[in-house]
Design a protein around this motif. Structure first.
Motif, PDB file in Angstrom:
ATOM      1  N   ASP A 269      34.778 -37.079  -6.106  1.00 51.33           N
ATOM      2  CA  ASP A 269      34.708 -36.540  -4.752  1.00 51.33           C
ATOM      3  C   ASP A 269      35.334 -35.142  -4.753  1.00 51.33           C
ATOM      4  O   ASP A 269      35.832 -34.669  -5.778  1.00 51.33           O
ATOM      5  CB  ASP A 269      35.388 -37.470  -3.746  1.00 51.33           C
ATOM      6  CG  ASP A 269      36.867 -37.681  -4.051  1.00 51.33           C
ATOM      7  OD1 ASP A 269      37.449 -36.897  -4.836  1.00 51.33           O
ATOM      8  OD2 ASP A 269      37.456 -38.634  -3.510  1.00 51.33           O
TER       9      ASP A 269
ATOM     10  N   PRO B  57      27.010 -42.077  -1.965  1.00 48.70           N
ATOM     11  CA  PRO B  57      28.054 -42.484  -1.011  1.00 48.70           C
ATOM     12  C   PRO B  57      29.349 -42.849  -1.728  1.00 48.70           C
ATOM     13  O   PRO B  57      29.327 -43.408  -2.819  1.00 48.70           O
ATOM     14  CB  PRO B  57      27.444 -43.724  -0.320  1.00 48.70           C
ATOM     15  CG  PRO B  57      25.981 -43.636  -0.585  1.00 48.70           C
ATOM     16  CD  PRO B  57      25.829 -42.950  -1.908  1.00 48.70           C
ATOM     17  N   ASN B  58      30.455 -42.499  -1.110  1.00 50.25           N
ATOM     18  CA  ASN B  58      31.763 -42.846  -1.662  1.00 50.25           C
ATOM     19  C   ASN B  58      32.230 -44.153  -1.015  1.00 50.25           C
ATOM     20  O   ASN B  58      32.495 -44.188   0.186  1.00 50.25           O
ATOM     21  CB  ASN B  58      32.767 -41.733  -1.380  1.00 50.25           C
ATOM     22  CG  ASN B  58      34.110 -41.975  -2.048  1.00 50.25           C
ATOM     23  OD1 ASN B  58      34.364 -43.042  -2.606  1.00 50.25           O
ATOM     24  ND2 ASN B  58      34.987 -40.985  -1.979  1.00 50.25           N
TER      25      ASN B  58
ATOM     26  N   GLY C 192      35.568 -43.917   1.079  1.00 53.19           N
ATOM     27  CA  GLY C 192      35.768 -43.003   2.192  1.00 53.19           C
ATOM     28  C   GLY C 192      34.463 -42.441   2.704  1.00 53.19           C
ATOM     29  O   GLY C 192      33.378 -42.856   2.304  1.00 53.19           O
ATOM     30  N   ARG C 193      34.568 -41.436   3.583  1.00 52.58           N
ATOM     31  CA  ARG C 193      33.385 -40.839   4.187  1.00 52.58           C
ATOM     32  C   ARG C 193      32.767 -39.749   3.320  1.00 52.58           C
ATOM     33  O   ARG C 193      31.607 -39.383   3.514  1.00 52.58           O
ATOM     34  CB  ARG C 193      33.755 -40.249   5.551  1.00 52.58           C
ATOM     35  CG  ARG C 193      34.225 -41.297   6.566  1.00 52.58           C
ATOM     36  CD  ARG C 193      34.545 -40.627   7.888  1.00 52.58           C
ATOM     37  NE  ARG C 193      34.999 -41.604   8.891  1.00 52.58           N
ATOM     38  CZ  ARG C 193      35.354 -41.285  10.125  1.00 52.58           C
ATOM     39  NH1 ARG C 193      35.341 -39.996  10.515  1.00 52.58           N
ATOM     40  NH2 ARG C 193      35.751 -42.218  10.971  1.00 52.58           N
ATOM     41  N   SER C 194      33.515 -39.190   2.403  1.00 52.58           N
ATOM     42  CA  SER C 194      33.009 -38.091   1.576  1.00 52.58           C
ATOM     43  C   SER C 194      31.987 -38.595   0.565  1.00 52.58           C
ATOM     44  O   SER C 194      31.890 -39.798   0.288  1.00 52.58           O
ATOM     45  CB  SER C 194      34.162 -37.403   0.845  1.00 52.58           C
ATOM     46  OG  SER C 194      34.807 -38.322  -0.013  1.00 52.58           O
ATOM     47  N   HIS C 195      31.234 -37.667  -0.004  1.00 60.48           N
ATOM     48  CA  HIS C 195      30.224 -38.002  -1.004  1.00 60.48           C
ATOM     49  C   HIS C 195      30.806 -37.862  -2.407  1.00 60.48           C
ATOM     50  O   HIS C 195      31.820 -37.212  -2.633  1.00 60.48           O
ATOM     51  CB  HIS C 195      29.008 -37.077  -0.866  1.00 60.48           C
ATOM     52  CG  HIS C 195      28.244 -37.303   0.404  1.00 60.48           C
ATOM     53  ND1 HIS C 195      27.541 -38.457   0.672  1.00 60.48           N
ATOM     54  CD2 HIS C 195      28.071 -36.507   1.486  1.00 60.48           C
ATOM     55  CE1 HIS C 195      26.972 -38.367   1.850  1.00 60.48           C
ATOM     56  NE2 HIS C 195      27.276 -37.194   2.368  1.00 60.48           N
TER      57      HIS C 195
END
Length: 266
Positions: free
Chosen positions: A121, A154-155, A158-161
């Motif tokens: 990430d 998708p991570n 969390g929300r980050s990629h």
């Protein structure tokens, strides 16, 4: 006293003497060799202390990416796109300092539904490039992803990629070269065998490695020169893959009279 440190100090003195002798010759090649010896010794000293900044600041001599990590006294390129699958380019510190950075060829993109092993990430990617002396901001990363169509996943934490380090590294190097900045534009492209000595000489007699090496030779502009250089040697010194041929295949090209003439005496 730590024997490793003692040996390193003794080696360092010898290296400095050798470098001084080379510098006194005055030729461009000798000066370059002397600088490479000094830089390599500095990298070894820092590696013993756990400092890797000097190594990380070098671009890979093959792919031109800032993806080098030290291990056991050598520098490894961790870019998956740099070498054929299952192999990894590596250099000792002297060669790394002498060869110089390669030129990035193109942006490589992972074509896979599942994320590769080197996904990260932003919180890990950005510090990785900061350590190379070529920092990347979050805004720059987003721009590279859009500009070169880099895939992301998708991570689950969390929300980050998640992004492939190898994908981002190649885009980073190419983007820097296109802007005319950084070390990536300093030298021309390298032969595809650069940094793969183990593949071409140590493990080249195994079927899978042999075919991988031959495939790399097929696209090399120096293939004929490499073959002619290898063929100039005697049968006794034919080893590894050169010019797209194995040692056995090259021996078969030697005339019977030359084989008798160049074979070592028992």
């Amino acid at each position: 006293m730590n024997l490793t440190v003692a040996d390193h100090i003794a080696e360092g003195r010898e290296v400095l003497v050798r470098a001084a002798k080379l510098s006194s010759e005055g030729s461009t090649l000798a000066q370059r060799e002397a600088k490479a010896l000094r830089d390599a010794q500095a990298m070894k000293s820092e590696a013993l202390m756990g400092v890797v900044d000097r190594i990380r600041e070098h671009a890979c001599p093959s792919c031109g990416c800032f993806t080098l990590l030290p291990h056991n006294g050598r520098a490894f390129c961790i870019n998956r796109h740099c070498a054929p699958a299952g192999t990894q380019r590596r250099w000792d510190f002297r060669d790394l300092a002498f060869i110089g950075p390669g030129t990035p060829k193109k942006v490589c993109v992972t074509e896979a539904e599942r994320p590769p092993r080197d996904v990260m990430d932003k919180n890990r990617l950005l510090p990785f490039f900061t350590q190379t002396g070529r920092p990347m901001s979050g805004t720059t990363l987003d721009r590279l992803v859009k500009l070169y169509g880099l895939p992301h996943w998708p991570n689950p934490l969390g929300r980050s990629h998640l992004y492939s380090l190898s994908d981002v590294a190649t885009a980073h190097a190419v983007h820097m070269a296109n802007k005319g900045t950084g070390d990536c534009t300093a030298t021309s492209q390298r032969p595809p065998c650069t940094g793969l000595a183990d593949l071409f000489f140590t493990a080249a007699e195994h079927p899978t490695e042999r075919e991988t090496a031959k495939k790399l030779c097929g696209a090399c502009p120096l293939k004929q020169v490499c073959l002619e250089t290898a063929m100039a040697r005697s049968e006794h010194y034919q080893f590894g893959i050169a010019g797209g041929l194995t040692a056995r295949e090259r021996r078969q090209l030697l005339s019977p009279s030359r084989r008798r003439k160049t074979s070592p005496t028992p």
